[in-house]
Design a protein around this motif. Sequence first.
Motif, PDB file in Angstrom:
ATOM      1  N   SER A  51      -7.695  43.018 -35.389  1.00 48.92           N
ATOM      2  CA  SER A  51      -7.400  43.999 -34.343  1.00 48.92           C
ATOM      3  C   SER A  51      -6.482  43.486 -33.242  1.00 48.92           C
ATOM      4  CB  SER A  51      -8.699  44.500 -33.712  1.00 48.92           C
ATOM      5  OG  SER A  51      -9.517  45.084 -34.683  1.00 48.92           O
ATOM      6  N   CYS A  52      -6.313  42.195 -33.115  1.00 44.90           N
ATOM      7  CA  CYS A  52      -5.564  41.660 -31.975  1.00 44.90           C
ATOM      8  C   CYS A  52      -4.416  40.728 -32.357  1.00 44.90           C
ATOM      9  CB  CYS A  52      -6.479  40.899 -31.032  1.00 44.90           C
ATOM     10  SG  CYS A  52      -8.077  41.656 -30.709  1.00 44.90           S
ATOM     11  N   CYS A  55      -0.358  41.249 -32.435  1.00 43.47           N
ATOM     12  CA  CYS A  55       0.442  41.305 -31.202  1.00 43.47           C
ATOM     13  C   CYS A  55       0.184  40.143 -30.258  1.00 43.47           C
ATOM     14  CB  CYS A  55       0.161  42.589 -30.429  1.00 43.47           C
ATOM     15  SG  CYS A  55       0.470  44.075 -31.363  1.00 43.47           S
ATOM     16  N   HIS A  56      -0.932  39.468 -30.439  1.00 49.04           N
ATOM     17  CA  HIS A  56      -1.295  38.431 -29.465  1.00 49.04           C
ATOM     18  C   HIS A  56      -1.378  37.042 -30.093  1.00 49.04           C
ATOM     19  CE1 HIS A  56      -1.980  41.128 -26.109  1.00 49.04           C
ATOM     20  NE2 HIS A  56      -2.727  41.910 -26.861  1.00 49.04           N
ATOM     21  N   HIS A  78       6.491  45.525 -28.557  1.00 50.55           N
ATOM     22  CA  HIS A  78       5.046  45.392 -28.340  1.00 50.55           C
ATOM     23  C   HIS A  78       4.595  43.963 -28.605  1.00 50.55           C
ATOM     24  CE1 HIS A  78       3.732  49.856 -28.780  1.00 50.55           C
ATOM     25  NE2 HIS A  78       4.104  49.541 -27.558  1.00 50.55           N
ATOM     26  N   GLU A  81       5.834  41.655 -25.817  1.00 49.01           N
ATOM     27  CA  GLU A  81       5.083  41.909 -24.594  1.00 49.01           C
ATOM     28  C   GLU A  81       3.635  41.434 -24.741  1.00 49.01           C
ATOM     29  OE1 GLU A  81       4.291  45.614 -21.715  1.00 49.01           O
ATOM     30  OE2 GLU A  81       5.715  46.007 -23.336  1.00 49.01           O
ATOM     31  N   GLU A  85       1.762  38.447 -22.500  1.00 48.36           N
ATOM     32  CA  GLU A  85       0.552  38.669 -21.704  1.00 48.36           C
ATOM     33  C   GLU A  85      -0.593  37.765 -22.140  1.00 48.36           C
ATOM     34  OE1 GLU A  85      -0.206  40.659 -19.216  1.00 48.36           O
ATOM     35  OE2 GLU A  85       1.657  41.788 -19.023  1.00 48.36           O
ATOM     36  N   LYS A 102      -7.903  35.717 -18.570  1.00 47.73           N
ATOM     37  CA  LYS A 102      -7.543  36.463 -19.790  1.00 47.73           C
ATOM     38  C   LYS A 102      -8.793  36.984 -20.500  1.00 47.73           C
ATOM     39  CE  LYS A 102      -3.259  36.064 -19.173  1.00 47.73           C
ATOM     40  NZ  LYS A 102      -2.421  37.217 -18.835  1.00 47.73           N
ATOM     41  N   GLU A 105      -9.872  39.980 -18.714  1.00 48.20           N
ATOM     42  CA  GLU A 105      -9.014  41.120 -19.061  1.00 48.20           C
ATOM     43  C   GLU A 105      -9.384  41.675 -20.435  1.00 48.20           C
ATOM     44  OE1 GLU A 105      -6.381  42.568 -17.523  1.00 48.20           O
ATOM     45  OE2 GLU A 105      -6.433  41.348 -15.707  1.00 48.20           O
ATOM     46  N   CYS A 106      -9.667  40.775 -21.368  1.00 47.57           N
ATOM     47  CA  CYS A 106     -10.054  41.210 -22.713  1.00 47.57           C
ATOM     48  C   CYS A 106     -11.291  42.102 -22.628  1.00 47.57           C
ATOM     49  CB  CYS A 106     -10.380  40.009 -23.607  1.00 47.57           C
ATOM     50  SG  CYS A 106      -8.931  39.194 -24.276  1.00 47.57           S
ATOM     51  N   LEU A 109     -10.347  45.517 -21.097  1.00 54.69           N
ATOM     52  CA  LEU A 109      -9.517  46.403 -21.918  1.00 54.69           C
ATOM     53  C   LEU A 109     -10.233  46.877 -23.178  1.00 54.69           C
ATOM     54  CD1 LEU A 109      -6.007  44.761 -21.485  1.00 54.69           C
ATOM     55  CD2 LEU A 109      -6.994  46.700 -20.284  1.00 54.69           C
ATOM     56  N   MET A 115      -7.468  48.437 -25.733  1.00 55.58           N
ATOM     57  CA  MET A 115      -6.992  47.511 -26.765  1.00 55.58           C
ATOM     58  C   MET A 115      -7.917  47.626 -27.961  1.00 55.58           C
ATOM     59  SD  MET A 115      -4.265  45.734 -26.053  1.00 55.58           S
ATOM     60  CE  MET A 115      -3.227  46.325 -24.714  1.00 55.58           C
ATOM     61  N   PRO A 116      -7.431  47.549 -29.200  1.00 53.62           N
ATOM     62  CA  PRO A 116      -6.023  47.507 -29.585  1.00 53.62           C
ATOM     63  C   PRO A 116      -5.274  48.784 -29.194  1.00 53.62           C
ATOM     64  CG  PRO A 116      -7.477  47.614 -31.522  1.00 53.62           C
ATOM     65  CD  PRO A 116      -8.344  47.488 -30.335  1.00 53.62           C
ATOM     66  N   TYR A 120      -0.971  51.526 -32.410  1.00 55.57           N
ATOM     67  CA  TYR A 120      -1.148  50.566 -33.504  1.00 55.57           C
ATOM     68  C   TYR A 120      -2.150  51.098 -34.526  1.00 55.57           C
ATOM     69  CZ  TYR A 120      -2.413  45.946 -35.509  1.00 55.57           C
ATOM     70  OH  TYR A 120      -2.659  44.871 -36.326  1.00 55.57           O
TER      71      TYR A 120
HETATM   72  C1  HEC Z   1       0.087  46.736 -31.169  1.00 55.94           C
HETATM   73  C2  HEC Z   1       0.004  45.538 -30.416  1.00 55.94           C
HETATM   74  C3  HEC Z   1      -1.278  45.125 -29.738  1.00 55.94           C
HETATM   75  C4  HEC Z   1      -2.530  44.950 -30.296  1.00 55.94           C
HETATM   76  C5  HEC Z   1      -2.928  45.158 -31.730  1.00 55.94           C
HETATM   77  C6  HEC Z   1      -3.378  44.477 -29.224  1.00 55.94           C
HETATM   78  N1  HEC Z   1      -2.664  44.386 -28.067  1.00 55.94           N
HETATM   79 FE1  HEC Z   1      -3.334  43.684 -26.287  1.00 55.94          FE
HETATM   80  N2  HEC Z   1      -1.495  44.084 -25.436  1.00 55.94           N
HETATM   81  C7  HEC Z   1      -0.400  44.584 -26.102  1.00 55.94           C
HETATM   82  C8  HEC Z   1       0.671  44.821 -25.150  1.00 55.94           C
HETATM   83  C9  HEC Z   1       2.040  45.388 -25.487  1.00 55.94           C
HETATM   84  C10 HEC Z   1       0.187  44.421 -23.872  1.00 55.94           C
HETATM   85  C11 HEC Z   1       0.904  44.447 -22.534  1.00 55.94           C
HETATM   86  C12 HEC Z   1       1.091  45.787 -21.994  1.00 55.94           C
HETATM   87  C13 HEC Z   1      -0.174  46.515 -21.713  1.00 55.94           C
HETATM   88  O1  HEC Z   1      -1.043  45.981 -21.011  1.00 55.94           O
HETATM   89  O2  HEC Z   1      -0.321  47.636 -22.215  1.00 55.94           O
HETATM   90  C14 HEC Z   1      -1.184  43.969 -24.094  1.00 55.94           C
HETATM   91  C15 HEC Z   1      -2.009  43.484 -23.119  1.00 55.94           C
HETATM   92  C16 HEC Z   1      -3.249  42.924 -23.331  1.00 55.94           C
HETATM   93  C17 HEC Z   1      -4.021  42.243 -22.350  1.00 55.94           C
HETATM   94  C18 HEC Z   1      -3.640  42.117 -20.900  1.00 55.94           C
HETATM   95  C19 HEC Z   1      -3.364  40.710 -20.481  1.00 55.94           C
HETATM   96  C20 HEC Z   1      -3.217  40.635 -18.973  1.00 55.94           C
HETATM   97  O3  HEC Z   1      -3.438  39.560 -18.469  1.00 55.94           O
HETATM   98  O4  HEC Z   1      -2.919  41.654 -18.332  1.00 55.94           O
HETATM   99  C21 HEC Z   1      -5.165  41.830 -22.947  1.00 55.94           C
HETATM  100  C22 HEC Z   1      -6.295  41.046 -22.327  1.00 55.94           C
HETATM  101  C23 HEC Z   1      -5.114  42.266 -24.318  1.00 55.94           C
HETATM  102  N3  HEC Z   1      -3.939  42.920 -24.534  1.00 55.94           N
HETATM  103  C24 HEC Z   1      -6.129  42.045 -25.252  1.00 55.94           C
HETATM  104  C25 HEC Z   1      -6.115  42.556 -26.545  1.00 55.94           C
HETATM  105  C26 HEC Z   1      -7.232  42.433 -27.447  1.00 55.94           C
HETATM  106  C27 HEC Z   1      -8.548  41.739 -27.137  1.00 55.94           C
HETATM  107  C28 HEC Z   1      -6.848  43.048 -28.605  1.00 55.94           C
HETATM  108  C29 HEC Z   1      -7.682  43.253 -29.836  1.00 55.94           C
HETATM  109  C30 HEC Z   1      -8.967  43.849 -29.689  1.00 55.94           C
HETATM  110  C31 HEC Z   1      -5.486  43.530 -28.411  1.00 55.94           C
HETATM  111  N4  HEC Z   1      -5.096  43.226 -27.142  1.00 55.94           N
HETATM  112  C32 HEC Z   1      -4.727  44.170 -29.373  1.00 55.94           C
HETATM  113  C33 HEC Z   1      -0.306  44.811 -27.448  1.00 55.94           C
HETATM  114  C34 HEC Z   1      -1.376  44.781 -28.349  1.00 55.94           C
END
Ligand code: HEC
Length: 263
Positions: A51-52, A55-56, A78, A81, A85, A102, A105-106, A109, A115-116, A120
């Motif tokens: 799930s993460c 992109c991460h 994406h 970005e 992050e 972080k 934040e996880c 979100l 998130m996700p 996606y």
């Molecule tokens: C399709 C791509 C994508 C997926 C899959 C995704 N993310 Fe993200 N994530 C992003 C993008 C783009 C940003 C920055 C812009 C925003 O915050 O929307 C972001 C931002 C974040 C941030 C913010 C970091 C900060 O310090 O502000 C966190 C934490 C995060 N994601 C956690 C997760 C987690 C945990 C998962 C899985 C459960 C996940 N993301 C899945 C694209 C994704």
Amino acid sequence: MKKKILLAIVAILVIIQFFRIDKTNPEVVLENDFITITNPPEEIAAILKTSCYDCHSYETKYPWYTNVSPIAWWVKDHINEGRDELNFSEWANYKEKRKKHKLEECIELVEENEMPLESYLITHGDAKLTETQKTELLNWLHAEFKGKKKIDKAELSLNDGAKWQANKATTLGIAKMLEIVNDNTADNQITSLNGKGELLETEMKLIFEKCDMVGESHEQLHTFLLPLVKKFRTLRETTNVEEFYSTEKEIKNHLENYTNYFE
Ligand code: HEC
């Protein structure tokens, strides 16, 4: 005139196909990786990867449509970005303070279903978190955030020889779970039995929702409840009657232990 515009659009679409995105992943250094470092239980690792990580991390898998511009540019955006992050492949290089932030934040979100990313999920149905997965992931992230390593192996202990004070809803919920486990009126069909798993998961959700405990007693409760989350899922999902009954027996033993630690 219309024909000319159409031709121009087609020409542009053809030309932009030559502007491809770079799909080479930077090298993954395992000892810098979040999962390697934090060593979560298997199901948590699987959730993060599915799930993460696209992109991460540097372990991005590019779907076929990333051969098509301009969709590819949008996806790449994406990823860039997302990695900027939070990059799980660079976890070891984050300072302690940044790691904490972080993780926080996880939690936020994921809790808010941000998130996700919604877009996606259209093409990655398996990345959508079920309620159980979400609970498991959040529990684990919370524990990690508090610096409590390997909560699944954390041990229950008494409060200086005394029992921990639990809130009423929790104690009632545990009693209800025991009632469900001890209720043998379901027939022996695995699908009927799976229904018991569902009932137990509902009780678990209620406990989480109504929990207002804090501090060490709350930690201890988490340690107590966490193994059950996985076992309940087994009850709900298994297609094997024997596995159902052996897991149910484990649950029963676990639940009966509650009153030795909480009151
Ligand atoms: C399709 C791509 C994508 C997926 C899959 C995704 N993310 Fe993200 N994530 C992003 C993008 C783009 C940003 C920055 C812009 C925003 O915050 O929307 C972001 C931002 C974040 C941030 C913010 C970091 C900060 O310090 O502000 C966190 C934490 C995060 N994601 C956690 C997760 C987690 C945990 C998962 C899985 C459960 C996940 N993301 C899945 C694209 C994704």
